[in-house]
Design an enzyme around this catalytic site. Sequence first.
Site, PDB file in Angstrom:
ATOM      1  CB  SER A   6       3.129   1.971   6.090  1.00 56.53           C
ATOM      2  OG  SER A   6       1.867   1.703   7.108  1.00 56.53           O
ATOM      3  CG  ASP A  63       0.695  -4.206   2.403  1.00 56.38           C
ATOM      4  OD1 ASP A  63       0.377  -3.730   2.170  1.00 56.38           O
ATOM      5  OD2 ASP A  63       0.133  -3.567   4.076  1.00 56.38           O
ATOM      6  CG  HIS A  90      -0.615   0.573   2.311  1.00 57.06           C
ATOM      7  ND1 HIS A  90       0.376  -0.906   3.056  1.00 57.06           N
ATOM      8  CD2 HIS A  90      -0.300   1.762   2.559  1.00 57.06           C
ATOM      9  CE1 HIS A  90       0.327  -0.056   4.774  1.00 57.06           C
ATOM     10  NE2 HIS A  90       0.497   1.041   4.199  1.00 57.06           N
TER      11      HIS A  90
END
Length: 453
Positions: free
Chosen positions: A259, A177, A147
């Site tokens: 992230s 992911d 993402h």
Amino acid sequence: MGLFDDDFYSTRMSKRSKGTGRARFRPFGSNGQGSTLRVAIVSSAASAIVVALLFTLLNGGAKAEPSAKPALAGGQSLVETSERIISASEKVRPAVVSIINLTNEALDMLDPDAELDDGEIPYEASMGSGVIFQKNGGKAYIITNAHVVQDAAQVQAVLVSGMKKEAKIVGMDVVTDLAVLEVEDKDIEAVAELGDSEKLRDGEMVIAIGNPLGFGDSLTQGIVSNKKRIIPISMNQDGNYDWEQEVIQIDAAINPGNSGGALVDLNGKLVGINSMKVADLGVEGIGFAIPIDNAMPILKELLAKGKIARPYMGVFTMDLQTYLDGQTEPDDTVDGDTDDSSEIDDEQAAGDEDIEASAEPVVPDGVYDGVVVLEAVGPALDAGLEVGDIVVQLDDEPIDSTLALRKYLYNGKKIGESLKVTYYRGGEKATLNVKLEEKPQQTDEAADPESER
């Protein structure tokens, strides 16, 4: 007065008692009382020595234990643990990079004449983190989250020194992911040492390193709350759970931009990839990381093939329970995968409504779990599945949701294998076999082949 402002601790005393002219204390040896007192003191000292010797003999000559120090699991003192945190962060920080994602929209907004200093990030860009985990053949490879680089027209990696490098997306996988980026390895010396996430313990101290809120090279610490937490996720953030992910739950601060960053143990070894946090009012200290043991097989396949090959059945489905609850908006998924195709025109949408109306599923009494086929394509269509069929079992595995269907396909089957499908059509139970194919890959240039009606 002495050190304490208290008569009891005073170092001074009067030589005479109040109201008399006679001395209260006399020097030792001034009379017979002094001799008696000396004898008493010597006798007491000798008795104390004897008692001490007997105590030592009775206890086997054991030495007194040193005073206890504050310690953590494994016997480390707090001072030692602090030094380990410093050492671990120094070891891994040079291998953690900031990721800049410039979409086409962001590039259109960017001033072409603007000159940015090294390390400066355009306001229009979105940001994340990554970890250099491999160098080979003049290239360095970076782990990050899918993402973080999704919809990117241009990707840059910013080293801890502030140097920017153009990055190429080698491959990405939305389901797990994870993504792999490639950059030139010039001026890159540090590579993260891989750890063993399986050996983590609940309560173990860990360090999260990344680029939160644009503050590159940021460090937070916390503990492992649960090393194997199963959480449902929605891959396209539409509120419908598409997959279940096994993650490490931590209480180290994970903020936007973290992230894709590194989760390391106190040895400076990479044990996870920071991925997400619970973002809700009043919720603090609940973050998640993908275990490195789970990530590495995916990363190796992305490096080798640029994609993850998964079995493909070819059905758009919605949960039977959702249908029974009267919800009219379909889950709009194929084999449980998000439909990320371009917008459907009005004529095509009208055609879909006619299909759904003409193929209303007939739900037998007592059947509450399963998935309703909204459309069959590819292998499922070739095998004979139709719109309105209610799939209740794959091989010997009961299926109660689109999530369960996807989990069984991805975890239990391989490309080329035959899949026995048990379903209801018109209220009657039947079976058929579907030969699984490799799932087509989405591209930015064209709609997902599975989503074409």
